[in-house]
Scaffold this active site. Sequence first.
Site, PDB file in Angstrom:
ATOM      1  N   LYS A   1       0.822  -1.217   0.000  1.00 59.01           N
ATOM      2  CA  LYS A   1       0.000   0.000   0.000  1.00 59.01           C
ATOM      3  C   LYS A   1       0.854   1.264   0.000  1.00 59.01           C
ATOM      4  O   LYS A   1       0.356   2.344  -0.347  1.00 59.01           O
ATOM      5  CB  LYS A   1      -0.950   0.011   1.194  1.00 59.01           C
ATOM      6  CG  LYS A   1      -0.296   0.151   2.547  1.00 59.01           C
ATOM      7  CD  LYS A   1      -1.323   0.125   3.663  1.00 59.01           C
ATOM      8  CE  LYS A   1      -0.685   0.269   5.040  1.00 59.01           C
ATOM      9  NZ  LYS A   1       0.007   1.560   5.223  1.00 59.01           N
ATOM     10  N   ASP A   2       2.131   1.162   0.376  1.00 61.20           N
ATOM     11  CA  ASP A   2       3.014   2.325   0.395  1.00 61.20           C
ATOM     12  C   ASP A   2       3.691   2.572  -0.946  1.00 61.20           C
ATOM     13  O   ASP A   2       4.319   3.620  -1.137  1.00 61.20           O
ATOM     14  CB  ASP A   2       4.106   2.162   1.463  1.00 61.20           C
ATOM     15  CG  ASP A   2       3.549   2.179   2.878  1.00 61.20           C
ATOM     16  OD1 ASP A   2       2.487   2.790   3.081  1.00 61.20           O
ATOM     17  OD2 ASP A   2       4.185   1.589   3.770  1.00 61.20           O
TER      18      ASP A   2
ATOM     19  N   ARG B   1      -8.737   8.327   3.708  1.00 59.48           N
ATOM     20  CA  ARG B   1      -9.649   7.238   3.337  1.00 59.48           C
ATOM     21  C   ARG B   1     -10.469   6.780   4.527  1.00 59.48           C
ATOM     22  O   ARG B   1     -11.690   6.603   4.433  1.00 59.48           O
ATOM     23  CB  ARG B   1      -8.832   6.055   2.785  1.00 59.48           C
ATOM     24  CG  ARG B   1      -9.609   4.749   2.689  1.00 59.48           C
ATOM     25  CD  ARG B   1      -8.688   3.591   2.334  1.00 59.48           C
ATOM     26  NE  ARG B   1      -7.689   3.336   3.351  1.00 59.48           N
ATOM     27  CZ  ARG B   1      -7.880   2.589   4.439  1.00 59.48           C
ATOM     28  NH1 ARG B   1      -9.075   2.056   4.664  1.00 59.48           N
ATOM     29  NH2 ARG B   1      -6.921   2.384   5.306  1.00 59.48           N
ATOM     30  N   ARG B   2      -9.814   6.581   5.652  1.00 58.74           N
ATOM     31  CA  ARG B   2     -10.523   6.130   6.855  1.00 58.74           C
ATOM     32  C   ARG B   2     -11.442   7.222   7.377  1.00 58.74           C
ATOM     33  O   ARG B   2     -12.586   6.954   7.759  1.00 58.74           O
ATOM     34  CB  ARG B   2      -9.513   5.703   7.921  1.00 58.74           C
ATOM     35  CG  ARG B   2      -8.789   4.397   7.597  1.00 58.74           C
ATOM     36  CD  ARG B   2      -7.662   4.121   8.561  1.00 58.74           C
ATOM     37  NE  ARG B   2      -7.037   2.818   8.325  1.00 58.74           N
ATOM     38  CZ  ARG B   2      -5.772   2.544   8.578  1.00 58.74           C
ATOM     39  NH1 ARG B   2      -4.975   3.486   9.070  1.00 58.74           N
ATOM     40  NH2 ARG B   2      -5.288   1.336   8.339  1.00 58.74           N
TER      41      ARG B   2
ATOM     42  N   ARG C   1       0.178  10.442  13.357  1.00 59.69           N
ATOM     43  CA  ARG C   1       1.223   9.668  12.691  1.00 59.69           C
ATOM     44  C   ARG C   1       2.006   8.917  13.743  1.00 59.69           C
ATOM     45  O   ARG C   1       1.833   9.133  14.931  1.00 59.69           O
ATOM     46  CB  ARG C   1       2.148  10.581  11.876  1.00 59.69           C
ATOM     47  CG  ARG C   1       1.561  10.990  10.529  1.00 59.69           C
ATOM     48  CD  ARG C   1       2.656  11.433   9.576  1.00 59.69           C
ATOM     49  NE  ARG C   1       3.638  10.379   9.400  1.00 59.69           N
ATOM     50  CZ  ARG C   1       4.921  10.623   9.106  1.00 59.69           C
ATOM     51  NH1 ARG C   1       5.363  11.858   9.009  1.00 59.69           N
ATOM     52  NH2 ARG C   1       5.757   9.616   8.932  1.00 59.69           N
TER      53      ARG C   1
ATOM     54  N   ARG D   1       0.635   4.984  18.202  1.00 56.98           N
ATOM     55  CA  ARG D   1      -0.795   5.170  17.941  1.00 56.98           C
ATOM     56  C   ARG D   1      -1.656   4.536  19.026  1.00 56.98           C
ATOM     57  O   ARG D   1      -2.602   5.157  19.516  1.00 56.98           O
ATOM     58  CB  ARG D   1      -1.142   4.596  16.558  1.00 56.98           C
ATOM     59  CG  ARG D   1      -0.450   5.341  15.437  1.00 56.98           C
ATOM     60  CD  ARG D   1      -0.840   4.823  14.066  1.00 56.98           C
ATOM     61  NE  ARG D   1      -0.046   5.484  13.025  1.00 56.98           N
ATOM     62  CZ  ARG D   1      -0.509   5.827  11.836  1.00 56.98           C
ATOM     63  NH1 ARG D   1      -1.759   5.605  11.520  1.00 56.98           N
ATOM     64  NH2 ARG D   1       0.275   6.407  10.950  1.00 56.98           N
TER      65      ARG D   1
ATOM     66  N   CYS E   1      -1.494   7.454  -2.284  1.00 50.37           N
ATOM     67  CA  CYS E   1      -1.908   6.666  -1.118  1.00 50.37           C
ATOM     68  C   CYS E   1      -2.551   7.528  -0.040  1.00 50.37           C
ATOM     69  O   CYS E   1      -3.131   7.013   0.897  1.00 50.37           O
ATOM     70  CB  CYS E   1      -0.725   5.898  -0.543  1.00 50.37           C
ATOM     71  SG  CYS E   1       0.522   6.928   0.246  1.00 50.37           S
TER      72      CYS E   1
END
Length: 300
Positions: free
Chosen positions: A83-84, A131-132, A149, A155, A242
């Site tokens: 995904k990166d 997106r989230r 981040r 997190r 992304c």
Amino acid sequence: MTQQIRQIRLGTRRSKLAIAQSTLVADALRNLGHEVELVPISTTGDVDKVSPVEQIGGTGIYVSALRDALLAGEIDIAVHSLKDLPTAPVDGLVIGAIPVREDPRDVLVARDGLTLGELPRGAVIGTGAPRRSAQIEALGLGLECTGIRGNVDTRIGLVADGKVDAVVLARAGLARLGRLDEVTETLDPIQMLPSPGQAALAVECRADATDVLAALAPLEDPATRAAVTAERQLLATLEAGCTAPVGALAEVVEGDDGPELWLRGALGQEDGVRRLSANGPVDDPAGLGRALANELLERT
């Protein structure tokens, strides 16, 4: 029998998750009889852990240093979270293998063991992904998203310290770190489509390294390759990076005439999230991704 290479130098980011992912690939290669050395490399995304991704380069901040090392001959392969990876190819490099994908869904880690539906209105959810945020807001639960981040420890620590009520993470990362017991809910793709390529690993190498490509061949999973190719083509056709509010998930399923590819896509807009799905042949995943992206664009 797989021809043995004297030693494969595997470039990896320095984070715990990146090393865990690289170790999975290294162990698979060792099981095939190869010697593998992990070579830690710092990327822009690892050095600057505070600035929003889009402000320090967006797509590619976690991979450019690894690719530079590959092209310079300092390492033989690099392991990326797919995904990166930017969707545009790089001259001289190829993805030599995409192993079997982990569970691609997102998960919630919330205070007091709460689920998304149990969080009170006004609860703060930490996520660095537009997106989230777009998909959470579209659920109409009255939850507030705030940008964060950092690595998994950072997190989840925000929840433990009471700075946010919950965070959303990729399930695959927690699985690879052995931390699934901290998950309070696995989010159904109907609620939250993952990032294109999420949970898949890309093993990249130089295009002319035929011995390395031969060594990587047994790691390849064709079903995963087809799924992520469709997802990434959807992303590329939307001309999005992304950091854009794009979700996608493809799966190889059994159709009436044999295996087929089913693709779901989501595109965040100012007035909500557009969701569409389509199916197509497994041997043309890029065509399926392009067609669904164009349909999403027509509906916006």
